[in-house]
Design a protein around this motif. Structure first.
Motif, PDB file in Angstrom:
ATOM      1  N   THR A 134       0.829  -1.206   0.000  1.00  0.00           N
ATOM      2  CA  THR A 134       0.000   0.000   0.000  1.00  0.00           C
ATOM      3  C   THR A 134       0.862   1.254   0.000  1.00  0.00           C
ATOM      4  O   THR A 134       0.638   2.194  -0.769  1.00  0.00           O
ATOM      5  CB  THR A 134      -0.928   0.018   1.228  1.00  0.00           C
ATOM      6  OG1 THR A 134      -1.755  -1.148   1.205  1.00  0.00           O
ATOM      7  CG2 THR A 134      -1.808   1.262   1.234  1.00  0.00           C
ATOM      8  N   ARG A 135       1.881   1.268   0.870  1.00  0.00           N
ATOM      9  CA  ARG A 135       2.766   2.421   0.958  1.00  0.00           C
ATOM     10  C   ARG A 135       3.538   2.623  -0.337  1.00  0.00           C
ATOM     11  O   ARG A 135       3.691   3.750  -0.819  1.00  0.00           O
ATOM     12  CB  ARG A 135       3.760   2.186   2.111  1.00  0.00           C
ATOM     13  CG  ARG A 135       4.720   3.312   2.390  1.00  0.00           C
ATOM     14  CD  ARG A 135       4.030   4.431   3.102  1.00  0.00           C
ATOM     15  NE  ARG A 135       3.659   5.504   2.206  1.00  0.00           N
ATOM     16  CZ  ARG A 135       2.943   6.544   2.558  1.00  0.00           C
ATOM     17  NH1 ARG A 135       2.462   6.656   3.766  1.00  0.00           N
ATOM     18  NH2 ARG A 135       2.663   7.488   1.695  1.00  0.00           N
ATOM     19  N   GLU A 136       3.993   1.540  -0.927  1.00  0.00           N
ATOM     20  CA  GLU A 136       4.745   1.636  -2.178  1.00  0.00           C
ATOM     21  C   GLU A 136       3.864   2.177  -3.299  1.00  0.00           C
ATOM     22  O   GLU A 136       4.300   3.014  -4.103  1.00  0.00           O
ATOM     23  CB  GLU A 136       5.296   0.265  -2.563  1.00  0.00           C
ATOM     24  CG  GLU A 136       6.180   0.285  -3.803  1.00  0.00           C
ATOM     25  CD  GLU A 136       6.716  -1.087  -4.152  1.00  0.00           C
ATOM     26  OE1 GLU A 136       7.750  -1.167  -4.819  1.00  0.00           O
ATOM     27  OE2 GLU A 136       6.077  -2.087  -3.767  1.00  0.00           O
ATOM     28  N   ALA A 137       2.607   1.718  -3.362  1.00  0.00           N
ATOM     29  CA  ALA A 137       1.690   2.183  -4.405  1.00  0.00           C
ATOM     30  C   ALA A 137       1.408   3.678  -4.262  1.00  0.00           C
ATOM     31  O   ALA A 137       1.359   4.411  -5.249  1.00  0.00           O
ATOM     32  CB  ALA A 137       0.389   1.391  -4.339  1.00  0.00           C
ATOM     33  N   ILE A 138       1.233   4.130  -3.026  1.00  0.00           N
ATOM     34  CA  ILE A 138       0.972   5.555  -2.780  1.00  0.00           C
ATOM     35  C   ILE A 138       2.174   6.398  -3.196  1.00  0.00           C
ATOM     36  O   ILE A 138       2.034   7.438  -3.852  1.00  0.00           O
ATOM     37  CB  ILE A 138       0.634   5.785  -1.294  1.00  0.00           C
ATOM     38  CG1 ILE A 138      -0.713   5.156  -0.956  1.00  0.00           C
ATOM     39  CG2 ILE A 138       0.619   7.282  -0.962  1.00  0.00           C
ATOM     40  CD1 ILE A 138      -1.034   5.158   0.525  1.00  0.00           C
ATOM     41  N   ASP A 139       3.359   5.947  -2.813  1.00  0.00           N
ATOM     42  CA  ASP A 139       4.576   6.702  -3.144  1.00  0.00           C
ATOM     43  C   ASP A 139       4.833   6.715  -4.650  1.00  0.00           C
ATOM     44  O   ASP A 139       5.243   7.739  -5.213  1.00  0.00           O
ATOM     45  CB  ASP A 139       5.781   6.109  -2.408  1.00  0.00           C
ATOM     46  CG  ASP A 139       5.758   6.409  -0.918  1.00  0.00           C
ATOM     47  OD1 ASP A 139       5.035   7.334  -0.514  1.00  0.00           O
ATOM     48  OD2 ASP A 139       6.442   5.706  -0.156  1.00  0.00           O
ATOM     49  N   LEU A 140       4.598   5.580  -5.316  1.00  0.00           N
ATOM     50  CA  LEU A 140       4.813   5.531  -6.757  1.00  0.00           C
ATOM     51  C   LEU A 140       3.817   6.425  -7.499  1.00  0.00           C
ATOM     52  O   LEU A 140       4.154   7.018  -8.524  1.00  0.00           O
ATOM     53  CB  LEU A 140       4.696   4.085  -7.259  1.00  0.00           C
ATOM     54  CG  LEU A 140       5.870   3.166  -6.927  1.00  0.00           C
ATOM     55  CD1 LEU A 140       5.577   1.740  -7.364  1.00  0.00           C
ATOM     56  CD2 LEU A 140       7.161   3.659  -7.568  1.00  0.00           C
ATOM     57  N   ALA A 141       2.604   6.524  -6.969  1.00  0.00           N
ATOM     58  CA  ALA A 141       1.623   7.431  -7.573  1.00  0.00           C
ATOM     59  C   ALA A 141       2.100   8.873  -7.467  1.00  0.00           C
ATOM     60  O   ALA A 141       1.922   9.676  -8.396  1.00  0.00           O
ATOM     61  CB  ALA A 141       0.270   7.265  -6.882  1.00  0.00           C
ATOM     62  N   GLY A 142       2.730   9.217  -6.332  1.00  0.00           N
ATOM     63  CA  GLY A 142       3.288  10.562  -6.179  1.00  0.00           C
ATOM     64  C   GLY A 142       4.417  10.820  -7.150  1.00  0.00           C
ATOM     65  O   GLY A 142       4.497  11.897  -7.762  1.00  0.00           O
ATOM     66  N   ALA A 143       5.301   9.834  -7.328  1.00  0.00           N
ATOM     67  CA  ALA A 143       6.416   9.987  -8.278  1.00  0.00           C
ATOM     68  C   ALA A 143       5.892  10.089  -9.706  1.00  0.00           C
ATOM     69  O   ALA A 143       6.457  10.806 -10.543  1.00  0.00           O
ATOM     70  CB  ALA A 143       7.370   8.803  -8.151  1.00  0.00           C
ATOM     71  N   LYS A 144       4.797   9.406  -9.983  1.00  0.00           N
ATOM     72  CA  LYS A 144       4.209   9.422 -11.322  1.00  0.00           C
ATOM     73  C   LYS A 144       3.718  10.821 -11.700  1.00  0.00           C
ATOM     74  O   LYS A 144       3.695  11.173 -12.886  1.00  0.00           O
ATOM     75  CB  LYS A 144       3.041   8.437 -11.367  1.00  0.00           C
ATOM     76  CG  LYS A 144       2.461   8.203 -12.752  1.00  0.00           C
ATOM     77  CD  LYS A 144       3.377   7.355 -13.606  1.00  0.00           C
ATOM     78  CE  LYS A 144       2.725   7.001 -14.929  1.00  0.00           C
ATOM     79  NZ  LYS A 144       3.638   6.235 -15.817  1.00  0.00           N
ATOM     80  N   VAL A 145       3.351  11.615 -10.713  1.00  0.00           N
ATOM     81  CA  VAL A 145       2.909  12.988 -10.986  1.00  0.00           C
ATOM     82  C   VAL A 145       4.020  13.767 -11.689  1.00  0.00           C
ATOM     83  O   VAL A 145       3.781  14.478 -12.675  1.00  0.00           O
ATOM     84  CB  VAL A 145       2.500  13.698  -9.677  1.00  0.00           C
ATOM     85  CG1 VAL A 145       2.284  15.190  -9.912  1.00  0.00           C
ATOM     86  CG2 VAL A 145       1.229  13.074  -9.112  1.00  0.00           C
ATOM     87  N   TYR A 146       5.251  13.620 -11.204  1.00  0.00           N
ATOM     88  CA  TYR A 146       6.380  14.338 -11.804  1.00  0.00           C
ATOM     89  C   TYR A 146       6.718  13.764 -13.185  1.00  0.00           C
ATOM     90  O   TYR A 146       7.100  14.504 -14.099  1.00  0.00           O
ATOM     91  CB  TYR A 146       7.592  14.277 -10.876  1.00  0.00           C
ATOM     92  CG  TYR A 146       7.339  14.977  -9.571  1.00  0.00           C
ATOM     93  CD1 TYR A 146       7.393  16.365  -9.493  1.00  0.00           C
ATOM     94  CD2 TYR A 146       7.004  14.261  -8.434  1.00  0.00           C
ATOM     95  CE1 TYR A 146       7.131  17.020  -8.303  1.00  0.00           C
ATOM     96  CE2 TYR A 146       6.737  14.909  -7.241  1.00  0.00           C
ATOM     97  CZ  TYR A 146       6.799  16.286  -7.179  1.00  0.00           C
ATOM     98  OH  TYR A 146       6.524  16.938  -6.001  1.00  0.00           O
ATOM     99  N   PHE A 199      14.237  18.828 -14.855  1.00  0.00           N
ATOM    100  CA  PHE A 199      13.647  18.819 -13.519  1.00  0.00           C
ATOM    101  C   PHE A 199      12.625  17.696 -13.313  1.00  0.00           C
ATOM    102  O   PHE A 199      12.840  16.807 -12.500  1.00  0.00           O
ATOM    103  CB  PHE A 199      13.021  20.185 -13.215  1.00  0.00           C
ATOM    104  CG  PHE A 199      14.005  21.314 -13.294  1.00  0.00           C
ATOM    105  CD1 PHE A 199      14.935  21.506 -12.284  1.00  0.00           C
ATOM    106  CD2 PHE A 199      14.039  22.167 -14.389  1.00  0.00           C
ATOM    107  CE1 PHE A 199      15.877  22.524 -12.362  1.00  0.00           C
ATOM    108  CE2 PHE A 199      14.962  23.185 -14.474  1.00  0.00           C
ATOM    109  CZ  PHE A 199      15.886  23.373 -13.455  1.00  0.00           C
ATOM    110  N   MET A 200      11.529  17.704 -14.044  1.00  0.00           N
ATOM    111  CA  MET A 200      10.437  16.785 -13.752  1.00  0.00           C
ATOM    112  C   MET A 200      10.827  15.310 -13.919  1.00  0.00           C
ATOM    113  O   MET A 200      10.621  14.498 -13.017  1.00  0.00           O
ATOM    114  CB  MET A 200       9.222  17.114 -14.630  1.00  0.00           C
ATOM    115  CG  MET A 200       8.588  18.469 -14.347  1.00  0.00           C
ATOM    116  SD  MET A 200       7.850  18.591 -12.691  1.00  0.00           S
ATOM    117  CE  MET A 200       9.078  19.593 -11.849  1.00  0.00           C
ATOM    118  N   LEU A 201      11.367  14.959 -15.069  1.00  0.00           N
ATOM    119  CA  LEU A 201      11.722  13.562 -15.310  1.00  0.00           C
ATOM    120  C   LEU A 201      12.853  13.078 -14.398  1.00  0.00           C
ATOM    121  O   LEU A 201      12.771  11.966 -13.854  1.00  0.00           O
ATOM    122  CB  LEU A 201      12.082  13.350 -16.786  1.00  0.00           C
ATOM    123  CG  LEU A 201      10.913  13.545 -17.771  1.00  0.00           C
ATOM    124  CD1 LEU A 201      11.391  13.357 -19.204  1.00  0.00           C
ATOM    125  CD2 LEU A 201       9.769  12.588 -17.466  1.00  0.00           C
TER     126      LEU A 201
END
Length: 246
Positions: A134-146, A199-201
């Motif tokens: 669950t924690r990994e999925a949440i964090d990866l979703a945040g990284a996906k924003v960038y 920056f973003m990528l």
């Protein structure tokens, strides 16, 4: 603070500014309000459409991870796990209760509490793995924003350039405005491409790397706690966990 990331960010800005000057232009030529609005606010608009508010909020909170990344020291964690194993062999599982009270990491605290409560090894593994995923999925979703911002911003830069050229075409009768208008039109492209590739990528890639390390640390912890619950020898536990480090 991660000095390398700070230097990289500053260097990215300096490269654009110095490169502009060396190409014979001026620093002032890099500023164009219309291009800024189209690229930066356009990218923000696309992200707002794509993501829920809580995902965007979490993504913003993750910026601090880039410049002040969590310390991932697997050898230290393995030493702690071996120490917990030795405590349980001398004092039993209840001997770990003082460790729970002083633990700052909620994930570790939860794992120790499950251990102290006498949970079965597979039950401990199951509960902690759900938390881990669950924690990994949440964090990866945040990284996906960038990562997505790095996809959208170059396209917005092209849109800004086209809109600028449309304005130039309307002034073809006045040659004095053509040079300045064309230059201003391509500022949007610079904004979009630079934002994405400098920056973003890179930020998205860095966050994914940190998330991967965090996941590996938690996998080590889960394996260690399960081994303690099974009553394995401290030396056996250490030998098994060292495989994660190798």
């Amino acid at each position: 603070m991660d000095l390398v990331s700070i230097i990289g960010t500053i260097l990215g800005i300096v490269v654009i500014v110095v490169g502009t000057v060396l190409k014979g232009s001026t620093v002032g030529a890099l500023w164009n309000p219309a291009a800024f609005v189209i690229v930066f606010f356009g990218t923000a608009a696309a992200l707002l459409v794509q993501n829920q508010g809580k995902v965007l909020k979490h993504a913003l909170s993750m910026i601090s991870m880039i410049y002040k990344p969590p310390q991932h020291q697997p050898d230290d964690l393995i030493s702690r796990i071996v120490g917990w194993s030795e405590i349980t062999r001398r004092q039993g599982l209840l001997g770990l209760e003082p460790q729970i009270e002083t633990e700052s990491d909620p994930f570790i605290g939860k794992g120790l509490q499950l251990l102290v409560d006498g949970g079965e090894p597979e039950a401990i593994r199951s509960v902690l793995e759900v938390d881990l995923e669950t924690r990994e999925a949440i964090d990866l979703a945040g990284a996906k924003v960038y990562e997505n911002a790095g996809i959208y911003s170059p396209t917005l830069g092209i849109i800004g350039a086209v809109m600028g050229l449309m304005a130039v075409m309307q002034n073809l009768a006045d040659p004095s405005k053509l040079g300045h208008g064309i230059a201003a039109a391509f500022v949007a492209t610079i904004y979009g491409v630079a934002l994405a590739n400098m920056f973003m990528l890179p930020m998205a890639a860095r966050l994914k790397g940190l998330i991967g390390k965090q996941t590996r640390m938690r996998e080590i912890l889960i394996e260690g706690l399960v081994s303690i619950a099974q009553g394995d020898n401290p030396r056996q536990i250490e030998a098994r966990l060292q495989g994660y480090v190798a």
